[in-house]
Motif scaffolding. Structure first.
Motif, mmCIF file in Angstrom:
data_model
loop_
_atom_site.group_PDB
_atom_site.id
_atom_site.type_symbol
_atom_site.label_atom_id
_atom_site.label_comp_id
_atom_site.label_asym_id
_atom_site.label_seq_id
_atom_site.Cartn_x
_atom_site.Cartn_y
_atom_site.Cartn_z
ATOM 1 N N VAL A 229 0.473 0.045 7.178
ATOM 2 C CA VAL A 229 0.563 0.847 5.960
ATOM 3 C C VAL A 229 2.013 0.960 5.485
ATOM 4 O O VAL A 229 2.280 1.035 4.288
ATOM 5 C CB VAL A 229 -0.063 2.239 6.192
ATOM 6 C CG1 VAL A 229 0.226 3.191 5.041
ATOM 7 C CG2 VAL A 229 -1.571 2.093 6.377
ATOM 8 N N ASP B 97 4.040 -1.357 5.532
ATOM 9 C CA ASP B 97 4.488 -2.700 5.137
ATOM 10 C C ASP B 97 5.558 -3.236 6.079
ATOM 11 O O ASP B 97 6.539 -3.865 5.648
ATOM 12 C CB ASP B 97 5.005 -2.715 3.687
ATOM 13 C CG ASP B 97 3.872 -2.645 2.683
ATOM 14 O OD1 ASP B 97 4.096 -2.137 1.572
ATOM 15 O OD2 ASP B 97 2.753 -3.091 3.012
ATOM 16 N N ARG C 104 1.050 -7.999 8.199
ATOM 17 C CA ARG C 104 -0.217 -8.468 7.625
ATOM 18 C C ARG C 104 -0.537 -9.884 8.065
ATOM 19 O O ARG C 104 -1.686 -10.212 8.342
ATOM 20 C CB ARG C 104 -0.150 -8.441 6.101
ATOM 21 C CG ARG C 104 -0.310 -7.083 5.530
ATOM 22 C CD ARG C 104 -0.758 -7.183 4.082
ATOM 23 N NE ARG C 104 -0.124 -6.166 3.280
ATOM 24 C CZ ARG C 104 -0.474 -5.892 2.036
ATOM 25 N NH1 ARG C 104 -1.435 -6.579 1.440
ATOM 26 N NH2 ARG C 104 0.142 -4.949 1.370
ATOM 27 N N ARG D 163 -1.364 3.882 -0.373
ATOM 28 C CA ARG D 163 -1.634 2.857 0.646
ATOM 29 C C ARG D 163 -2.580 3.452 1.671
ATOM 30 O O ARG D 163 -2.398 4.587 2.099
ATOM 31 C CB ARG D 163 -0.349 2.428 1.343
ATOM 32 C CG ARG D 163 0.729 1.894 0.418
ATOM 33 C CD ARG D 163 1.896 1.408 1.243
ATOM 34 N NE ARG D 163 3.157 1.508 0.554
ATOM 35 C CZ ARG D 163 4.341 1.348 1.142
ATOM 36 N NH1 ARG D 163 4.411 1.096 2.446
ATOM 37 N NH2 ARG D 163 5.444 1.423 0.443
ATOM 38 N N GLY E 249 -4.697 2.446 5.320
ATOM 39 C CA GLY E 249 -4.985 1.541 6.417
ATOM 40 C C GLY E 249 -6.227 1.995 7.155
ATOM 41 O O GLY E 249 -6.435 3.189 7.341
ATOM 42 N N ARG F 130 -5.808 -3.210 5.478
ATOM 43 C CA ARG F 130 -5.414 -2.398 4.334
ATOM 44 C C ARG F 130 -6.598 -2.373 3.364
ATOM 45 O O ARG F 130 -7.188 -3.415 3.076
ATOM 46 C CB ARG F 130 -4.181 -3.023 3.647
ATOM 47 C CG ARG F 130 -2.899 -2.854 4.423
ATOM 48 C CD ARG F 130 -2.287 -1.483 4.241
ATOM 49 N NE ARG F 130 -1.801 -1.269 2.890
ATOM 50 C CZ ARG F 130 -0.572 -1.536 2.473
ATOM 51 N NH1 ARG F 130 0.321 -2.058 3.289
ATOM 52 N NH2 ARG F 130 -0.236 -1.296 1.214
ATOM 53 N N GLU G 164 -6.928 1.149 -2.653
ATOM 54 C CA GLU G 164 -5.540 1.439 -3.032
ATOM 55 C C GLU G 164 -5.339 1.224 -4.529
ATOM 56 O O GLU G 164 -4.735 2.063 -5.222
ATOM 57 C CB GLU G 164 -4.573 0.529 -2.265
ATOM 58 C CG GLU G 164 -4.486 0.845 -0.777
ATOM 59 C CD GLU G 164 -3.492 -0.052 -0.052
ATOM 60 O OE1 GLU G 164 -2.792 -0.851 -0.716
ATOM 61 O OE2 GLU G 164 -3.415 0.049 1.186
#
Lengths: 157, 308
Positions: B155, B157, B174, B236, B238, B248, B253
């Motif tokens: 979440v 990033d 990711r 965001r 998760g 995600r 989102e």
């Protein structure tokens, strides 16, 4: 296996042993050093019966390979000595010891908690004991015992 | 739901048979010798990893590895990372960097100001005994779909630094996770650090996991959320333990980020969107149906508590 030399301090006493890589701290403590106060309840880090202090922090000794404890200070339930008396007495007086199997693990965790936090709230107590399971008491007597022990520590300090 | 075999050690209170089984398999590991290496410096560690590849398992806190090895068998060799200096939290221009060997306890205590979502996830990462040993790098490299710290980092990033004798590379989290227990980590690589890009200063974070105890359990469902009113408005979300990797909820989102105002109607939609975005399975911990339902519950709770 390549055997590994490990030197650590257990309850204040220097210990040197040759261990196998897969040997766990709980195995060394119970079988090699005869310190059977530490229990193995699940062998998976779920129940906390095997809790000891590793460099002052509570850990599940069933998850720590003995080789990883080289150079460390380990304290077991046997090594808490006088500092644990108030905790143990409070456990007994509050009816927090039934079968007693979980008790050493709890006492070590409680000792670590009270070293960090002299007057923990009920929430803090429950958070700190999250890693210890009891199948007998339903936890309420344990929480009462911890708060009682905290008061008695506070009075002595 | 099928009753799982004893050896899977489901709910923690192991039967005596399970205990005996695991003790015996460790005391008599069949055949192969097990070597233990504890290199004193990074070049030595990377050389060992280069030489042994898949046959050497990196060992950090051991809270997953020791359980798995005793149940499924030990590797040819262990690579203890304990002497390596990959610990601590630092601020760089590219973001906050956390060493792979930083424990959950350290994150819980020292990261709240810099990385509130990660500190929160770390505080939910089991009881004190586990948090004192479990590391953020181990949590990532183990790549359980139910990983908590990894979910928070997804979440945030985050990027992860992979290092080998040939050099270092940064990849996004990711792209790092490929499937349950599978990552793009090469057999010659080790996870050295994670990095979180600067967050919007008004970011509000939220983390919940659901399971049979307060915190000391592998998540049945976990949701991590971040909201920044901005502008630009940013949401965001998760989802953990409801797919082959931490996920995600991108549709959800987009939906929430695109709304100026929210009412209960939009909260309901968000919950339904998130439920539809996950792909849970039935397993020993929960059914797919339960998980899908709880995703909706937790996402709606996040929206109500943080955004509304």
């Amino acid at each position: 296996m390549n055997r590994v030399w490990v030197r650590m301090e257990v309850n204040g006493t220097p210990v040197t042993l040759e261990v196998e890589p897969h040997e766990r701290l709980v195995d060394v403590l119970r079988t090699r050093l005869g310190l059977t106060g530490t229990k193995e309840g699940c062998g998976q880090g779920e129940c906390g019966s095997c809790t000891v202090l590793l460099n002052g922090q509570p850990v599940d000794s069933c998850l720590v390979l003995a080789a990883e404890a080289h150079g460390a200070h380990v304290v077991t339930i046997e090594g808490l000595g006088d500092a644990a008396r108030a905790i143990q007495a409070a456990f007994v007086e509050e009816g927090a010891v039934h079968c007693g199997f979980c008790t050493p693990g709890f006492v070590v965790s409680v000792y670590a908690l009270l070293c960090r936090s002299r007057n923990p709230s009920e929430e803090e107590v429950r958070h700190a004991l999250e890693g210890n399971l009891c199948r007998c008491t339903g936890y309420a007597p344990i929480v009462r015992a911890v708060r009682r022990a905290a008061r008695e520590w506070g009075e002595r300090a | 739901m099928a009753i799982p075999p004893l050896s899977q050690g489901v709910t923690g209170a192991a039967s005596p048979v399970t205990c005996l089984h695991t003790v015996q398999s460790a005391m008599d590991p069949e055949g192969e010798p097990l070597e233990y290496h504890a290199p004193s410096c990074e070049p030595e560690a990377l050389e060992l990893r280069q030489t042994w590849g898949e046959e050497i398992w990196p060992l950090a806190g051991g809270t997953d590895l020791v359980v798995r090895a005793r149940r499924e068998g030990w590797p040819r060799a262990l690579l203890s990372l304990r002497h390596l200096p990959w610990r601590g939290i630092g601020v760089t221009p590219e973001g906050v960097v956390v060493g792979a060997l930083t424990t959950a306890t350290t994150l819980e205590r020292e990261a709240p100001a810099l990385l509130p979502l990660l500190a929160s996830a770390a505080s939910w990462h089991g009881g004190p005994q586990v948090r004192n040993r479990a590391t953020v790098g181990g949590n990532i490299a183990n790549a359980s779909p139910a990983a908590d710290m990894a979910l928070a980092l997804l979440v945030l990033d985050a990027q992860v630094e992979l290092v080998s004798a040939a050099g270092a590379r940064w990849v996004t989290l990711r792209e790092f996770f490929v499937g349950p227990g599978h990552t793009i980590l090469q057999p010659t690589e080790l996870v050295r650090a994670v990095r979180v890009p600067p967050l919007p200063p008004d970011a509000r974070c939220w983390f919940r996991k659901v399971g049979p105890r307060s915190r000391h359990f592998i998540s049945r469902v976990a949701v991590a959320g971040l909201f920044s009113p901005g502008p630009p408005r940013q949401v965001r979300i998760g989802l953990g333990a409801v797919g082959p990797t931490p996920l995600r909820a991108l549709e959800t989102e987009r939906y929430l980020s695109g709304l100026d105002r929210l009412s209960e109607a939009e909260v309901e939609v968000a919950g339904s969107l998130a439920s539809a975005e996950c792909s849970p399975i039935d397993d020993v911990r929960a059914s797919a149906e339960y998980r899908r339902h709880v995703v909706g519950v937790l996402v709606r709770r996040f929206v109500r508590e943080v955004i509304l």
